[in-house]
Each structure stands twice: as structure tokens, then as C-alpha cells.
Design an enzyme around this catalytic site. Structure first.
Site, PDB file in Angstrom:
ATOM      1  N   HIS A 274       2.046 -21.456 -15.453  1.00  0.00           N
ATOM      2  CA  HIS A 274       3.385 -20.880 -15.673  1.00  0.00           C
ATOM      3  C   HIS A 274       4.128 -21.620 -16.796  1.00  0.00           C
ATOM      4  O   HIS A 274       5.231 -22.131 -16.576  1.00  0.00           O
ATOM      5  CB  HIS A 274       4.273 -20.923 -14.425  1.00  0.00           C
ATOM      6  CG  HIS A 274       3.641 -20.419 -13.165  1.00  0.00           C
ATOM      7  ND1 HIS A 274       3.110 -19.155 -13.055  1.00  0.00           N
ATOM      8  CD2 HIS A 274       3.484 -20.997 -11.949  1.00  0.00           C
ATOM      9  CE1 HIS A 274       2.649 -18.997 -11.821  1.00  0.00           C
ATOM     10  NE2 HIS A 274       2.860 -20.091 -11.134  1.00  0.00           N
ATOM     11  N   ASP A 325      -2.610 -16.480  -8.077  1.00  0.00           N
ATOM     12  CA  ASP A 325      -1.481 -17.266  -7.587  1.00  0.00           C
ATOM     13  C   ASP A 325      -1.053 -16.905  -6.162  1.00  0.00           C
ATOM     14  O   ASP A 325      -1.650 -17.369  -5.212  1.00  0.00           O
ATOM     15  CB  ASP A 325      -0.329 -17.117  -8.607  1.00  0.00           C
ATOM     16  CG  ASP A 325       0.809 -18.095  -8.369  1.00  0.00           C
ATOM     17  OD1 ASP A 325       0.745 -18.846  -7.388  1.00  0.00           O
ATOM     18  OD2 ASP A 325       1.757 -18.117  -9.160  1.00  0.00           O
TER      19      ASP A 325
END
Ligand SMILES: [Zn+2]
Length: 458
Positions: A274, A325
Site C-alpha cells: 500500500h 489482502d
């Protein structure tokens, strides 16, 4: 020792015909020969492409997928309110639940075309926040689930010590995550010992984020790893939320990506998960480091994170890979599709993440994400070549999705056409884990998962 024969296969330089793939006893491709004869090799029943590494997973969150979408309550729903719900969910999860959920998830990954997973594992303690009798209990459950499903695993035990920048004390909701560096290193050793001899398992390390470890703790962890496993993969959550960037600025005067690149020896065995919020200068610095940007487009969308600057990053030669994720989607097709679509929506243009080196957009996306994912997981995979792992997918030649596609157009059909999975067979280390779209153990694994979900949501 095994040999396979494909009418067509995507090798590094492009599509080749009559390809013979030879696999040694460790599951590595010992030879990849185009224009060869079958000579008794097992015939593959469709076009063959490299399997996709999934570089970022929190397996337990598969049990929450689809359960956190109700509006209401007070204030604005955000990443931070979702995180509170996640903490509450963890009040119940026991080791058997985790193993059941992870096994189901890994079967889903394999059927979708993921052949390896990086498990960013931060649930270490029991529901009361005490270490288990064996501190590696939950890590070993993850390993067991991966071995049962047959997926390649890079286990990334997470160092988690604080609630926020500057070493603030962890909150009650974080009691299952908090561990000392010594205990974490012991978990690493234990997993490595248990999995020794299984070439599908390796172990890295993950400082959770700059929120959860102090500069001293980060340095100590990196120093310890440099002694015991200098080439081990290192993963960190870096700049997922605007508030995270603001808090980092308030704490240090630097943005998270800048801070990390200033203070840690970031190199190609790092993965910055991220790296959503970067300035142009940070984009150039991260690309120049050789590290991999770990992108999770469906989760980042689900949590309202923001959009990674993929066009600028690609122009500077930055490396990237994809992860599922939180598992709101378990599909490399959907991650790649939304990686490209996000950029199209922002730039109001088409075919943005392309390269003259690849015939089509999706061929470029697949090749770069497979190579970047393999780099991030510290595995020789992501490409069909001698010396790489025999992790590959056989596409379904009968799928209507692929009917009119040829060559690199097959990737475009796979990624940008419809929602019916066009993966037929999946091999990890030269061993079949999915045949005709089915996993051998999918029924008992689904049954255990369903039972666990019933308990968890009762
Ligand atoms: Zn994550």
C-alpha cells in the site's frame, strides 16, 4: 521428475509452440524447450501461462469478507471503523478456525490462478492476549493450511508493538498482535524448522508499519534478520491512508515512504505494501530502490484508501505485484483489471499500464505482476524458464471467454472479458493442485470452513 508438453506456452520472450517442460524432484523447471516433441510427456490441455504470486494476504480476514458492508452507526464509516470491527471479530477466532479459514482461502486462490501467497501474519496471541504455549501456534496453522491446499507459501510473521507513531502503547483491540522481537524471531525459527525440507515454504519478516514499530525496533529487527537470513523477504505496510501520512508528518516531519527510504536499507528484497500516497519525488525514489510496491486494488477500493500512482511509477521502471489482502476478492484477474481501470478513471484515457515489450495491456500486467510478486516473495517463479519453479496455469481452451483470443490477446480476454474463471488446471512445483477447475480436497476443506463460520458468526 515429471515432463509436460504444451501446444502453446507464454515464455519470457513471447508465445512458443510445442513446448516441453521438464521438472526436477524439487519442483523446479530443469528445461523449457520450444519446438520439441512430446516424447511421452503429459499433454497439457490448453494454453499455458505462469501462475500468479499473491504477495499480500491476511488469511483470517477471509472470514470477514462481505460481512462489513452495512452503513449506519454514528459518524463516517472508514478504514479506521472497519479496523474496530476487525478487532471485535478476533475476540472469537481460535487456532482450528484460523486453519479452516486459511485452507479454504488457499483453495480459492489456487482455483483463481494464484500459485503462491505471502502471508502477512500478525495474529500471534490467544483471545486474551497471551502467547500460546507454543508461540508459533497460529503461524504453524497457516503453514499446515498452505501445505494441505498445496499453495506455495512465504510466511511473514509480523512485528507489532505499538498503536501509533512514536511508540504509543497498544490498545486492547491489538492484544492478539503484540509481540516482542525475541518472540517473533523464535516464531521465525520454529516455522523454518517445521517446514524444513518442504521447498514450497519459506519465511521472511514483516515490521507491521511505521505506526506499529519504533525506529529502534525496526533497526533491531533488520539487524537480527541480516544475521540469520540476509536474503529473506521484508514486507511493511507503508502509506495506505491519508491520516497515516499526516500522522507520520506530525511525528517526524517526513512522509512514510520518504522516512523509510531515509532510515532503512530498502532493497529489492523489500515489499512496500500500500504505497498508495506518494509525492512525485517518493515515486521516483521507490522505483529507484528496486523494491516491490505491493498493490491490493480491490481491498484498497473496499477500504476507501485511495489510488496508487501506477502510471508515473511504471514510467520510472518501478516494480509491482498484487495481493488479495482482505480477500473481498480472491482473483488475480480482478486485481489486475482494477489496477488498470483505476488509472483509466483518473486519467480519463485507456490502455495506460502497457509497454512496447508486451503485445497487450493485460500481457504486460500479468508479466510484471508475476515477476514482481515472485521477487517480493523471494521465490524463483513468475516466469516459465529453466531454474524457475514449475508453477503454471493451463487455460481452458473451451471457455467462451477465450474463444476469439490468440497470443497475448489471451491475457486480455482473461483479464478484461467476463467473470467466468478460464483457469482449468493449476500446478505448483510441477504437482497438480487443481484439475478441471476442481481441487482434490475442496469438499472437506469447505465443510470445515462452513462449520468454523457458523461458530464465528453465531
Ligand atoms: Zn495488509
Amino acid at each position: 521428475m515429471a515432463a509436460f508438453f504444451a501446444d502453446t506456452a507464454r515464455l519470457a520472450g513471447g508465445w512458443a509452440r510445442n513446448v516441453r517442460l521438464e521438472v526436477d524432484s524439487a519442483g523446479t523447471l530443469s528445461a523449457v524447450t520450444p519446438d520439441a516433441a512430446p516424447d511421452g510427456a503429459e499433454r497439457l490441455r490448453g494454453p499455458v501461462i505462469p501462475g500468479m504470486p499473491n504477495l499480500h494476504s491476511h488469511a483470517f480476514q477471509r472470514a470477514m469478507a462481505g460481512l462489513g458492508e452495512r452503513a449506519g452507526g454514528t459518524g463516517r464509516d472508514s478504514f479506521w471503523t472497519w479496523r474496530q470491527a476487525m478487532y471485535r471479530f478476533l475476540d472469537r477466532l481460535d487456532p482450528d478456525d484460523l486453519e479452516a479459514v486459511a485452507a479454504q482461502l488457499y483453495v480459492e486462490m489456487l482455483k483463481a490462478g494464484y500459485t503462491a501467497v505471502g502471508e502477512f501474519h500478525y495474529v500471534h496471541n490467544d483471545p486474551a492476549g497471551r502467547p500460546y504455549a507454543d508461540p508459533a501456534e497460529l503461524s504453524l496453522r497457516v503453514v499446515a493450511a498452505a501445505q494441505r491446499a498445496g499453495i506455495r507459501l512465504t510466511h511473514l510473521p509480523v512485528l507489532y508493538a505499538h498503536a501509533g507513531f512514536g511508540g504509543t502503547a497498544p490498545g486492547e483491540g491489538q492484544r492478539r498482535f503484540v509481540t516482542t522481537l525475541d518472540r517473533l524471531l523464535a516464531i521465525r525459527e520454529r516455522v523454518a524448522a517445521v517446514a524444513a525440507g518442504d521447498p514450497r515454504v519459506r519465511v521472511g519478516l514483516a515490521p507491521h508499519s511505521l505506526r506499529a514499530v519504533t525506529p529502534d525496533e525496526l533497526t533491531q529487527a533488520l539487524n537480527a534478520l541480516a544475521v540469520s537470513a540476509p536474503d529473506a523477504p521484508i514486507h511493511i505496510h507503508i502509506a495506505e491512508q491519508v491520516r497515516e501520512v499526516d500522522d507520520c508528518l506530525a511525528w517526524s516531519g517526513r512522509r512514510p515512504v520518504d522516512w523509510l527510504l531515509d532510515h532503512a536499507p530498502v532493497s529489492p528484497n523489500w515489499c512496500l505494501v500500500h504505497a498508495t500516497h506518494m509525492t512525485d519525488a517518493e515515486v521516483g525514489r521507490l522505483a529507484g530502490s528496486g523494491a516491490v510496491a505491493g498493490l491490493c486494488p480491490t481491498t484498497e477500493a473496499n477500504l476507501g484508501d485511495g489510488l496508487f500512482p501506477a502510471v508515473a511509477y511504471g514510467q520510472r521502471g518501478g516494480r509491482l505485484g498484487i495481493g488479495s489482502d482482505s480477500h473481498v476478492s480472491v482473483s488475480p484477474v480482478e486485481e489486475l483489471r482494477w489496477l488498470e481501470y483505476g488509472q483509466r478513471l483518473v486519467h480519463r484515457a485507456r490502455t495506460l499500464l502497457a509497454s512496447p515489450d508486451d503485445g497487450t495491456v493485460a500481457a504486460h500486467l500479468w508479466r510484471t505482476a508475476a515477476a514482481g510478486g515472485a521477487q517480493a516473495l523471494g521465490i524463483a517463479a513468475g516466469e516459465l524458464a529453466a531454474g524457475r519453479q514449475a508453477d503454471f496455469l493451463v487455460l481452458d481452451p473451451d471457455s467462451p471467454v477465450l474463444a476469439a483470443a490468440r497470443g497475448d490477446g489471451l491475457f486480455d480476454a482473461l483479464v478484461f472479458c467476463g467473470n467466468v474463471p478460464a483457469v482449468r488446471d493449476v500446478a505448483v512445483g510441477g504437482r497438480w493442485v487443481v484439475r478441471d477447475g476442481r481441487h482434490d480436497a475442496e469438499d472437506p476443506i469447505r465443510h470445515r470452513f462452513t462449520e468454523a463460520m457458523r461458530r464465528l458468526t453465531a
